[in-house]
Design an enzyme around this catalytic site. Structure first.
Site, PDB file in Angstrom:
ATOM      1  N   GLY A  65       0.820  -1.194   0.000  1.00 14.20           N
ATOM      2  CA  GLY A  65       0.000   0.000   0.000  1.00 14.20           C
ATOM      3  C   GLY A  65       0.858   1.249   0.000  1.00 14.20           C
ATOM      4  O   GLY A  65       2.041   1.207   0.348  1.00 14.20           O
ATOM      5  N   CYS A  92       5.191  -6.420   1.698  1.00 14.27           N
ATOM      6  CA  CYS A  92       5.609  -5.024   1.777  1.00 14.27           C
ATOM      7  C   CYS A  92       4.883  -4.307   2.927  1.00 14.27           C
ATOM      8  O   CYS A  92       5.143  -4.599   4.081  1.00 14.27           O
ATOM      9  CB  CYS A  92       5.402  -4.327   0.433  1.00 14.27           C
ATOM     10  SG  CYS A  92       6.328  -2.778   0.282  1.00 14.27           S
ATOM     11  N   TYR A  93       3.948  -3.404   2.632  1.00 14.97           N
ATOM     12  CA  TYR A  93       3.199  -2.751   3.707  1.00 14.97           C
ATOM     13  C   TYR A  93       2.508  -3.783   4.590  1.00 14.97           C
ATOM     14  O   TYR A  93       2.416  -3.614   5.813  1.00 14.97           O
ATOM     15  CB  TYR A  93       2.160  -1.791   3.108  1.00 14.97           C
ATOM     16  CG  TYR A  93       1.348  -1.046   4.148  1.00 14.97           C
ATOM     17  CD1 TYR A  93       1.809   0.142   4.700  1.00 14.97           C
ATOM     18  CD2 TYR A  93       0.112  -1.542   4.583  1.00 14.97           C
ATOM     19  CE1 TYR A  93       1.064   0.815   5.666  1.00 14.97           C
ATOM     20  CE2 TYR A  93      -0.633  -0.879   5.542  1.00 14.97           C
ATOM     21  CZ  TYR A  93      -0.147   0.312   6.078  1.00 14.97           C
ATOM     22  OH  TYR A  93      -0.877   0.971   7.037  1.00 14.97           O
ATOM     23  N   HIS A 179       8.017  -7.655  -3.594  1.00 16.26           N
ATOM     24  CA  HIS A 179       6.731  -7.983  -4.240  1.00 16.26           C
ATOM     25  C   HIS A 179       6.875  -9.244  -5.092  1.00 16.26           C
ATOM     26  O   HIS A 179       7.378  -9.182  -6.233  1.00 16.26           O
ATOM     27  CB  HIS A 179       6.261  -6.820  -5.110  1.00 16.26           C
ATOM     28  CG  HIS A 179       5.783  -5.642  -4.336  1.00 16.26           C
ATOM     29  ND1 HIS A 179       4.488  -5.501  -3.900  1.00 16.26           N
ATOM     30  CD2 HIS A 179       6.454  -4.559  -3.877  1.00 16.26           C
ATOM     31  CE1 HIS A 179       4.363  -4.373  -3.231  1.00 16.26           C
ATOM     32  NE2 HIS A 179       5.545  -3.775  -3.191  1.00 16.26           N
ATOM     33  N   GLU A 181       4.484 -10.833  -6.500  1.00 16.15           N
ATOM     34  CA  GLU A 181       3.402 -10.933  -7.485  1.00 16.15           C
ATOM     35  C   GLU A 181       3.751 -10.355  -8.842  1.00 16.15           C
ATOM     36  O   GLU A 181       3.137 -10.710  -9.859  1.00 16.15           O
ATOM     37  CB  GLU A 181       2.134 -10.262  -6.944  1.00 16.15           C
ATOM     38  CG  GLU A 181       2.197  -8.748  -6.809  1.00 16.15           C
ATOM     39  CD  GLU A 181       2.779  -8.273  -5.482  1.00 16.15           C
ATOM     40  OE1 GLU A 181       2.522  -7.115  -5.105  1.00 16.15           O
ATOM     41  OE2 GLU A 181       3.499  -9.059  -4.827  1.00 16.15           O
ATOM     42  N   SER A 233     -21.067  -3.145 -26.566  1.00 18.06           N
ATOM     43  CA  SER A 233     -20.034  -2.405 -27.288  1.00 18.06           C
ATOM     44  C   SER A 233     -19.427  -3.222 -28.416  1.00 18.06           C
ATOM     45  O   SER A 233     -18.816  -2.663 -29.329  1.00 18.06           O
ATOM     46  CB  SER A 233     -18.925  -1.992 -26.320  1.00 18.06           C
ATOM     47  OG  SER A 233     -18.180  -3.121 -25.892  1.00 18.06           O
ATOM     48  N   GLY A 234     -19.562  -4.547 -28.343  1.00 16.95           N
ATOM     49  CA  GLY A 234     -18.919  -5.406 -29.315  1.00 16.95           C
ATOM     50  C   GLY A 234     -17.560  -5.889 -28.867  1.00 16.95           C
ATOM     51  O   GLY A 234     -16.928  -6.702 -29.543  1.00 16.95           O
ATOM     52  N   VAL A 236     -14.920  -7.740 -25.950  1.00 15.98           N
ATOM     53  CA  VAL A 236     -14.951  -9.070 -25.337  1.00 15.98           C
ATOM     54  C   VAL A 236     -15.864  -9.088 -24.116  1.00 15.98           C
ATOM     55  O   VAL A 236     -16.699  -9.990 -23.963  1.00 15.98           O
ATOM     56  CB  VAL A 236     -13.523  -9.518 -24.942  1.00 15.98           C
ATOM     57  CG1 VAL A 236     -13.568 -10.860 -24.223  1.00 15.98           C
ATOM     58  CG2 VAL A 236     -12.632  -9.609 -26.175  1.00 15.98           C
ATOM     59  N   ASP A 237     -15.738  -8.093 -23.238  1.00 16.31           N
ATOM     60  CA  ASP A 237     -16.457  -8.121 -21.970  1.00 16.31           C
ATOM     61  C   ASP A 237     -17.976  -8.102 -22.162  1.00 16.31           C
ATOM     62  O   ASP A 237     -18.695  -8.966 -21.655  1.00 16.31           O
ATOM     63  CB  ASP A 237     -16.030  -6.936 -21.085  1.00 16.31           C
ATOM     64  CG  ASP A 237     -14.531  -6.890 -20.874  1.00 16.31           C
ATOM     65  OD1 ASP A 237     -13.875  -7.937 -21.079  1.00 16.31           O
ATOM     66  OD2 ASP A 237     -14.013  -5.815 -20.533  1.00 16.31           O
ATOM     67  N   SER A 239     -19.627  -8.654 -24.840  1.00 14.99           N
ATOM     68  CA  SER A 239     -20.062  -9.762 -25.696  1.00 14.99           C
ATOM     69  C   SER A 239     -20.224 -11.048 -24.894  1.00 14.99           C
ATOM     70  O   SER A 239     -21.205 -11.780 -25.059  1.00 14.99           O
ATOM     71  CB  SER A 239     -19.055  -9.983 -26.827  1.00 14.99           C
ATOM     72  OG  SER A 239     -18.976  -8.847 -27.662  1.00 14.99           O
ATOM     73  N   LYS A 379      -9.614 -10.619 -17.126  1.00 17.19           N
ATOM     74  CA  LYS A 379      -9.829 -10.648 -18.573  1.00 17.19           C
ATOM     75  C   LYS A 379      -9.621 -12.032 -19.182  1.00 17.19           C
ATOM     76  O   LYS A 379     -10.449 -12.494 -19.974  1.00 17.19           O
ATOM     77  CB  LYS A 379      -8.876  -9.654 -19.244  1.00 17.19           C
ATOM     78  CG  LYS A 379      -9.194  -9.402 -20.706  1.00 17.19           C
ATOM     79  CD  LYS A 379     -10.456  -8.571 -20.804  1.00 17.19           C
ATOM     80  CE  LYS A 379     -10.652  -7.982 -22.175  1.00 17.19           C
ATOM     81  NZ  LYS A 379     -11.665  -6.924 -22.192  1.00 17.19           N
TER      82      LYS A 379
END
Length: 523
Positions: A65, A92-93, A179, A181, A233-234, A236-237, A239, A379
């Site tokens: 953070g 970390c934090y 980190h 990740e 919108s057409g 990926v999400d 659709s 995604k």
């Protein structure tokens, strides 16, 4: 209305909680956990331990953070999380919080440690099972632990951190100053998986087919005989959201496509052909391009652009459904990164990356409930879900396109001329990427219009025209990204075609910055 909608939750036997202290990498942590087929869920940093217990959480990761644990208003977790009897990993934090709350001491470092460091193991730990004794890690911190809590001991050091990795194996508490990740840390994914499987004992049995079937059942049960409206919108999400909901309730779903004048070349025709003609969905198209471009005239600030587009979209969408009766739900293709990036943790503006116009709720007058079946997915998981639903590869692996469209790819003021230049240049770039068989091999490739004129020579004449920047990145989830090393011959061809075929451009440049520290989109 935000937060009052339907959140489709997959059925899972294991949950790993990530307590979010506002780190830009929080989503990356959650993503790395899911790569191990364990369902991760991001919780606010101050989530009560009783909530985590009720959810059946089997392990906890405390994120990094931007705050200092030494500050009077430092965000702190519920101390009871350390009495749940389950493994905890502080990053970390998160390490500094754990150290201080459990009796250790933290001080501000004389020098901020940012960037690469070399981690050297100084002891044995299940976190580092099967790893070499020394490797590169990524640091980003200004404070550091100078005294460990009782029964903790160090297991690794870096050049400037004697307690780069610590543990209390009896309580199953572990801490990392770096980190693991991010892609910059070598063996970082293995460290996280060691925590998940070796320490938390999780099996890793979460699969997308379970999510698809449970989502379809929940949508049917929740919607009943009501109608659902979706802004398509057409991309990926939206659709995949449309396909999932359509499979659940069929013609009870009505889709609205808004042409805001900020679309790619031939975008509107492609969407109508795909969804109305091929998928046989109820689709209504609204041409609002003049309204959007008028409202955006003179606007240069990126956040103002996004907010203006979001506001107008709601107005246009509301008008489009005025004559639609029986609609109770608004469906959106909101993803997990959209949700997290749009929330400022604890009121801390450092946690806000950018706003997303599809994560702001609706005016109360619309009286619609939100239906967000993808809200818990990243995604690449959405693409997996689309494959489970039988959607074609051409759609699923279409590159992401920002909700505000070309508005955030035209730097500075948006004009019809600048948009047309960008559309034509981008169409050339996309065509050549496909011809080179590279379009589906990168995460995103697109052009950016720069409101900068440069001197050039065409024939015997001097030109003073605009610059187009090419952007191509490789990524798995958009949380981190590296610039794609496209072949020189491809770049040469794209540059030549844009300069020769697009009037108003005399220079093309290539963006070679990665995320972090840059973002994928320029605005």
């Amino acid at each position: 209305m935000r937060g009052s909608g339907l959140f489709i939750m997959p059925r899972m036997s294991e949950i790993l909680a990530v307590l979010d202290f506002g780190s830009q990498y929080t989503q990356v942590i959650a993503r790395r956990v899911r790569e191990a087929q364990v369902y991760s869920k991001i919780y606010p940093f101050d989530t009560p331990a009783t909530t985590l217990r009720q959810d059946g959480v089997k392990g906890i990761i405390l994120s990094g953070g931007p705050a200092s644990v030494l500050a009077a208003d430092a965000p702190l977790p519920d101390p009871e999380v350390f009495r749940l009897g389950i493994p905890v990993l502080g990053i970390c934090y998160g390490l500094q919080v754990m150290g201080r709350l459990l009796g250790g001491a933290v001080e501000k470092s004389a020098e901020r440690e940012y960037g690469y460091g070399t981690l050297s193991l100084s002891g044995t730990s299940p976190l580092f099972e099967g790893l070499p004794s020394s490797f590169r890690v990524w640091n980003s911190h200004g404070d550091r632990i100078i005294a460990l809590p009782s029964d903790f001991h160090p297991v690794a050091i870096t050049e400037n951190a004697p307690f780069a990795a610590v543990e209390n194996s009896g309580l199953q508490f572990y801490g990392l100053q770096f980190h693991p990740e991010v892609v910059h840390t070598e063996n970082g994914t293995r460290i996280i998986r060691n925590f998940i499987s070796g320490i938390c004992g999780m099996k890793g049995d979460w699969v997308m087919s379970d999510f698809a079937q449970s989502s379809i059942r929940e949508i049917r049960q929740t919607v009943g005989s009501k109608k659902v409206i979706l802004g398509l919108s057409g991309g990926v999400d939206s659709s995949v959201a449309a396909a999932l909901i359509h499979q659940a309730i069929g013609d009870q779903l009505e889709c609205v496509f808004v042409d805001n004048g900020l679309l790619r070349k031939n975008e509107r025709q492609s969407v109508e052909r795909l969804f109305r003609d091929n998928f046989h969905m109820n689709l209504k198209t609204v041409d609002a391009s003049e309204m959007f471009l008028g409202a955006l005239a003179g606007v240069t600030d990126p956040e103002t652009k996004r907010k203006t587009i979001g506001r107008l979209f709601v107005e246009v969408f509301e008008a489009a459904i005025q004559d639609t009766s029986g609609v109770d739900f608004l469906a959106q293709g909101t993803l997990y990164p959209d949700v997290i990036e749009s929330v400022s943790i604890g009121g801390n503006p450092a946690a806000l990356i950018k706003s997303h116009h599809n994560v702001g709720g609706l005016p109360e007058r619309m009286k619609l409930k939100l239906l967000e079946p993808l809200r818990q997915l990243f995604k690449d998981e959405v693409r997996q879900l689309g494959a489970e639903l039988g959607l074609p590869r051409e759609l699923l692996w279409r590159q992401p396109f920002p909700g505000p469209g070309l508005a955030v790819r035209v730097m500075g003021e948006i004009t019809a001329e600048n948009l047309n230049i960008l559309r034509e240049a981008d169409a050339i770039f996309q065509h050549e990427m496909r011809q080179a068989d590279l379009y589906y091999k990168v995460w995103q490739s697109f052009c950016v219009f720069l409101p900068v004129r440069t001197v050039g020579v065409m024939g015997d004449e001097r030109t003073y025209d605009y610059v187009i920047a090419l952007r191509a990145v490789e990524s798995q989830d958009a949380m981190t990204a590296d610039w794609a090393q496209l072949p020189y011959e491809l770049l040469r061809k794209v540059s030549s075609r844009i300069i020769n075929e697009v009037k108003g451009v005399n220079r093309v440049v290539f963006d070679i910055s990665s995320k972090p520290p840059s973002t994928i989109e320029w605005e």
